[in-house]
Motif scaffolding. Sequence first.
Motif, PDB file in Angstrom:
ATOM      1  N   ASP A  42       3.452  -4.232  10.764  1.00  0.00           N
ATOM      2  CA  ASP A  42       2.768  -3.948   9.501  1.00  0.00           C
ATOM      3  C   ASP A  42       3.791  -3.887   8.373  1.00  0.00           C
ATOM      4  O   ASP A  42       4.973  -3.653   8.611  1.00  0.00           O
ATOM      5  N   VAL A  43       3.296  -4.104   7.165  1.00  0.00           N
ATOM      6  CA  VAL A  43       4.136  -4.040   5.965  1.00  0.00           C
ATOM      7  C   VAL A  43       3.862  -2.708   5.276  1.00  0.00           C
ATOM      8  O   VAL A  43       2.715  -2.281   5.190  1.00  0.00           O
ATOM      9  N   HIS A  44       4.918  -2.028   4.831  1.00  0.00           N
ATOM     10  CA  HIS A  44       4.744  -0.760   4.124  1.00  0.00           C
ATOM     11  C   HIS A  44       5.346  -0.876   2.738  1.00  0.00           C
ATOM     12  O   HIS A  44       6.489  -1.313   2.594  1.00  0.00           O
ATOM     13  N   SER A  45       4.568  -0.469   1.719  1.00  0.00           N
ATOM     14  CA  SER A  45       5.034  -0.656   0.343  1.00  0.00           C
ATOM     15  C   SER A  45       4.515   0.478  -0.526  1.00  0.00           C
ATOM     16  O   SER A  45       3.511   1.102  -0.205  1.00  0.00           O
ATOM     17  N   GLU A  53      -2.418  -9.796   2.058  1.00  0.00           N
ATOM     18  CA  GLU A  53      -3.415  -9.972   3.117  1.00  0.00           C
ATOM     19  C   GLU A  53      -3.366 -11.390   3.676  1.00  0.00           C
ATOM     20  O   GLU A  53      -3.395 -11.595   4.892  1.00  0.00           O
ATOM     21  N   LEU A  58      -4.618 -10.857   7.383  1.00  0.00           N
ATOM     22  CA  LEU A  58      -5.583  -9.764   7.589  1.00  0.00           C
ATOM     23  C   LEU A  58      -6.986 -10.272   7.302  1.00  0.00           C
ATOM     24  O   LEU A  58      -7.204 -11.023   6.347  1.00  0.00           O
ATOM     25  N   THR A  61     -12.117  -6.663   5.056  1.00  0.00           N
ATOM     26  CA  THR A  61     -12.685  -5.441   5.616  1.00  0.00           C
ATOM     27  C   THR A  61     -14.211  -5.452   5.504  1.00  0.00           C
ATOM     28  O   THR A  61     -14.768  -6.032   4.573  1.00  0.00           O
ATOM     29  N   PHE A 139       8.147   7.276  10.439  1.00  0.00           N
ATOM     30  CA  PHE A 139       8.450   8.508   9.713  1.00  0.00           C
ATOM     31  C   PHE A 139       9.764   9.138  10.181  1.00  0.00           C
ATOM     32  O   PHE A 139      10.316   9.997   9.499  1.00  0.00           O
TER      33      PHE A 139
ATOM     34  N   SER B 223       0.974   5.966   5.170  1.00  0.00           N
ATOM     35  CA  SER B 223       2.267   5.326   5.364  1.00  0.00           C
ATOM     36  C   SER B 223       2.426   4.100   4.480  1.00  0.00           C
ATOM     37  O   SER B 223       3.400   3.376   4.612  1.00  0.00           O
ATOM     38  N   GLY B 224       1.466   3.857   3.597  1.00  0.00           N
ATOM     39  CA  GLY B 224       1.579   2.709   2.693  1.00  0.00           C
ATOM     40  C   GLY B 224       1.530   1.376   3.401  1.00  0.00           C
ATOM     41  O   GLY B 224       2.082   0.392   2.904  1.00  0.00           O
ATOM     42  N   SER B 225       0.867   1.334   4.561  1.00  0.00           N
ATOM     43  CA  SER B 225       0.836   0.060   5.284  1.00  0.00           C
ATOM     44  C   SER B 225      -0.129  -0.903   4.607  1.00  0.00           C
ATOM     45  O   SER B 225      -1.066  -0.484   3.916  1.00  0.00           O
ATOM     46  N   ALA B 226       0.134  -2.181   4.799  1.00  0.00           N
ATOM     47  CA  ALA B 226      -0.682  -3.195   4.129  1.00  0.00           C
ATOM     48  C   ALA B 226      -2.129  -3.101   4.568  1.00  0.00           C
ATOM     49  O   ALA B 226      -3.041  -3.359   3.780  1.00  0.00           O
ATOM     50  N   ARG B 227      -2.335  -2.721   5.855  1.00  0.00           N
ATOM     51  CA  ARG B 227      -3.716  -2.587   6.335  1.00  0.00           C
ATOM     52  C   ARG B 227      -4.407  -1.428   5.608  1.00  0.00           C
ATOM     53  O   ARG B 227      -5.574  -1.523   5.224  1.00  0.00           O
ATOM     54  N   GLN B 228      -3.667  -0.324   5.431  1.00  0.00           N
ATOM     55  CA  GLN B 228      -4.241   0.802   4.691  1.00  0.00           C
ATOM     56  C   GLN B 228      -4.531   0.413   3.240  1.00  0.00           C
ATOM     57  O   GLN B 228      -5.607   0.678   2.716  1.00  0.00           O
ATOM     58  N   TRP B 229      -3.554  -0.272   2.612  1.00  0.00           N
ATOM     59  CA  TRP B 229      -3.751  -0.676   1.208  1.00  0.00           C
ATOM     60  C   TRP B 229      -4.955  -1.587   1.060  1.00  0.00           C
ATOM     61  O   TRP B 229      -5.700  -1.498   0.079  1.00  0.00           O
ATOM     62  N   HIS B 230      -5.163  -2.443   2.053  1.00  0.00           N
ATOM     63  CA  HIS B 230      -6.253  -3.414   1.966  1.00  0.00           C
ATOM     64  C   HIS B 230      -7.604  -2.697   1.903  1.00  0.00           C
ATOM     65  O   HIS B 230      -8.405  -2.938   0.997  1.00  0.00           O
ATOM     66  N   VAL B 231      -7.821  -1.774   2.876  1.00  0.00           N
ATOM     67  CA  VAL B 231      -9.081  -1.023   2.892  1.00  0.00           C
ATOM     68  C   VAL B 231      -9.158  -0.121   1.668  1.00  0.00           C
ATOM     69  O   VAL B 231     -10.202   0.016   1.024  1.00  0.00           O
ATOM     70  N   TYR B 232      -8.012   0.480   1.342  1.00  0.00           N
ATOM     71  CA  TYR B 232      -7.939   1.449   0.256  1.00  0.00           C
ATOM     72  C   TYR B 232      -8.353   0.825  -1.074  1.00  0.00           C
ATOM     73  O   TYR B 232      -9.151   1.373  -1.831  1.00  0.00           O
ATOM     74  N   GLN B 233      -7.807  -0.356  -1.346  1.00  0.00           N
ATOM     75  CA  GLN B 233      -8.126  -0.996  -2.629  1.00  0.00           C
ATOM     76  C   GLN B 233      -9.598  -1.353  -2.718  1.00  0.00           C
ATOM     77  O   GLN B 233     -10.215  -1.229  -3.769  1.00  0.00           O
TER      78      GLN B 233
END
Lengths: 407, 469
Positions: A42-45, A53, A58, A61, A139, B223-233
């Motif tokens: 995964d990418v973290h930013s 995406e 990806l 959703t 973490f 954790s700022g993961s791209a998967r989280q950002w995708h759903v989040y946005q």
Amino acid sequence: MATHEPHRPSAGLAGLLAEFASAEAVRAAASSLRNAGWTHWDVHSPFPVHSIESAMGLRRTGLPWLVLAAGLAGVLLAAGMQPWTNGIDYPLIISGKPLLSLPTSVPIMFELAVLLAALAAFGGALVLGGLPRYGHPAFSSLHFRRATTDGFFVFLSAEDPRFDAAAGQALLQSAGAVAVEPLQLDASSGRAPSAVYWALATAAVLALLPPVLVTWYRARPKPNPRIHLIHDMDFQEKYLPQGSSPLFADGRAMRPPVPGTIARGTLEADEHLYAGKVAGQWAARFPVPPTAAMMERGKSRYAIFCATCHGLVGEGGVTGITSARAVKRREPNWVLPLSLHTPAVREQPVGQLFHTITHGARTMPAHGAQIPAEDRWAIVLYVRALQRSQNATLDDVPQAVRPQLRP
Amino acid sequence: MNPMSTLAIASEDNTGNDPCRRAPLVIGPQTDVTVTESVCRVLEQPGTPRAWYAALLISMGLTAVFFGAIVYLITNGIGVLGNNRPVMWAFPIVNFVFWIGIGHAGTLISAILFLFRQQWRTAINRAAEAMTIFAVICALIFPGIHLGRIWLAYWMAPYPNQMALWPNFRSPLMWDVFAVNTYFLVSAMFWYLGMIPDLATLRDRAKARLRQIAYGLLALGWSGSARQWHVYQKAYLLLAALATPLVVSVHSVVSTDFAVAQLPGWHTTIFPPYFVAGAIFSGFAMVVTLMVPARAYFGLKHLVTVRHLDNVNKIMLATSCILAYSYAMELFIAWYSGNSHEQFVHLNRAFGPYAWTYWLMVACNVLLPQLFWLKRCRTTPWMMFLIAGAVNVGMWLERFVIIVVSLSRDYLPANWAMYYPTIVDALILLGSFGLFFTLFLLFCRYLPMVAMWEVKHVLPREEVHHGNP
């Protein structure tokens, strides 16, 4: 975890954390990782990277569909709840307005649609985003703390079926990583320790206790009055009938009247008017002079109180409607009411008739409590008129009317 | 680390409208690090500033007065207020409408400007949303304490009960219950969801154990993961779309509390748009009231720039003109309808015993904001602060004029009565400001006042010129 063991060449390794210089660089790295066929990464930013995406492959959703379903559920809930509660379960009639009216339902249909849709969007964002989450292998890296400020990272999990530390490192470095750091599994990387779950479960059970106790208390039968937290106006500082008071020797809050007290209007000292007697004997005359108005009054009172048994003419037997019904139903204890025209009744003085109405006789009930004394005398006068009408002679008929009589 | 913006200018003036150059959203060369630093410094600087303590002490004292007066009200009954017959709705409902109106600016900034891709919103949306939530909290208290028997407030909920009774869903007051509570819940969810990535930033920067645990729990393991950002946005966009109609609907429903009633001065179809415009107007005035001191005191002038305030003041000017139109249209329709009761109510507002409230309202809401036609007034903090303060007063008076003045003289002259607030009325109104400022001060000190991730998202970057990947 155990199921992934065969895939993991270096046990204890959680994965590889690679840092990139910019959003652009991390997007390029994502493309090359995807093209190389890696899956568990995964990418973290610190902010959403533009078009990441598509670089990561990806899928879109399904959250919007969830939100749409929740919004429609809100509309249906409100559309059903309002007519059912106000129109069917407890029809609420207000100013003749229609029970089922669509326009008045629209505001709450709208509000519930928005509310449920928003709850779905919020809950969906958390659940589909894997939140809340106790920990993450990345973490454990101090560098990774910059992922929420200005750092761009790729985390390559050791759970990837094709994970190979050396190959992964080479791939990340060729993709432009500034630094690659192997991360070890530690306590914070996976699921929360079981103590956390136990604490949460205990808290949930304890939180249930107060409502359960309240429900149990309310549902069970009790000998004492309920506890009233708010008294409204049900309990006031005053004595109620039959209440007790320590102020008086007999303990009664209500005080009995002084002996010999007579309430207003209850003296009834006139023996003729109230008892029908003169000097201990039945009165032969009326206490007040008879008038036409008194006769009319007596007629109407007789029709109300007497005619149901004695009949409108006073013949007794089955001429009264109550008597007729009792005979029709073959009431075993029914005694036919007396005719008022029998000689025994006709010969009674008016005082005795008055006494009979007041106190009753044999199966006839007392009417003294229902009919004022003046009205009882009026009834006596009317009974006298009835008796005379049923036992008249030719002398009673005026001369002028006699020719009309038929033999 | 990240390429610095080449578009940022050194000057602090970003209020120009040169069509050849996009005005910068932030002042000076800002990077992800400087944005994070300047926002987090407010929360992390050692030694809490004395002035913050002083302000908190005053507002907490007022909050104590607020709840003390409410306890006095509940234990003694509604008679301690100035409410009388026919003025059954007085200060509590005036305050309710005032506070609920304040909230609308926050939702407009966070939702409508987001949908319209107005990127300048990112610097002020967090504080404005916080303002919304605190204002709605203040508002929600008033219908409750106004009930008389507050312990029966739960009767408003449609739950099966032993009385076999349901709320009357055909009453606008019931719509209000649903509208205001929906508004509060949606605003709170929108605010918290938007804050999660910033809470994670605070978690990751925290040195003290207590801060790590507290912000760690609030950040939910982000954790700022791209998967989280995708759903989040996607969720953020959907919540913005859902909150947008609320900006219009909440105050429209509040206005039906009045417009559905038969009272002259209330029974008009102009009420919903008139109320919504007034709500946005008062909300933006409160944004200026809060942000002018906050940006100066907490050193956020380069993020919440003069251009932001300029834009906010332009919206105030626009809504002030809408209100002026509404006031004029109310008078026109009263005359044009030929309805003597309507005519009387409006004459009574302007020339009756409460005439001073009407003319003060017109001065504060219509005349004074016209100064915003001057750029100097729109861009000078102390001027806009004073005008916004006047607008706050004017908008409170507007609700007083609508509610109290209309009720005090209705159809039946035998019923007419003057309304005078009691000391309890005044203390509750004053105390509600204490609660509002207490919550806002705590927010400034313990939560990120500017949406850091959103500002970073709109920072000018060199790489955006690279074209499609």
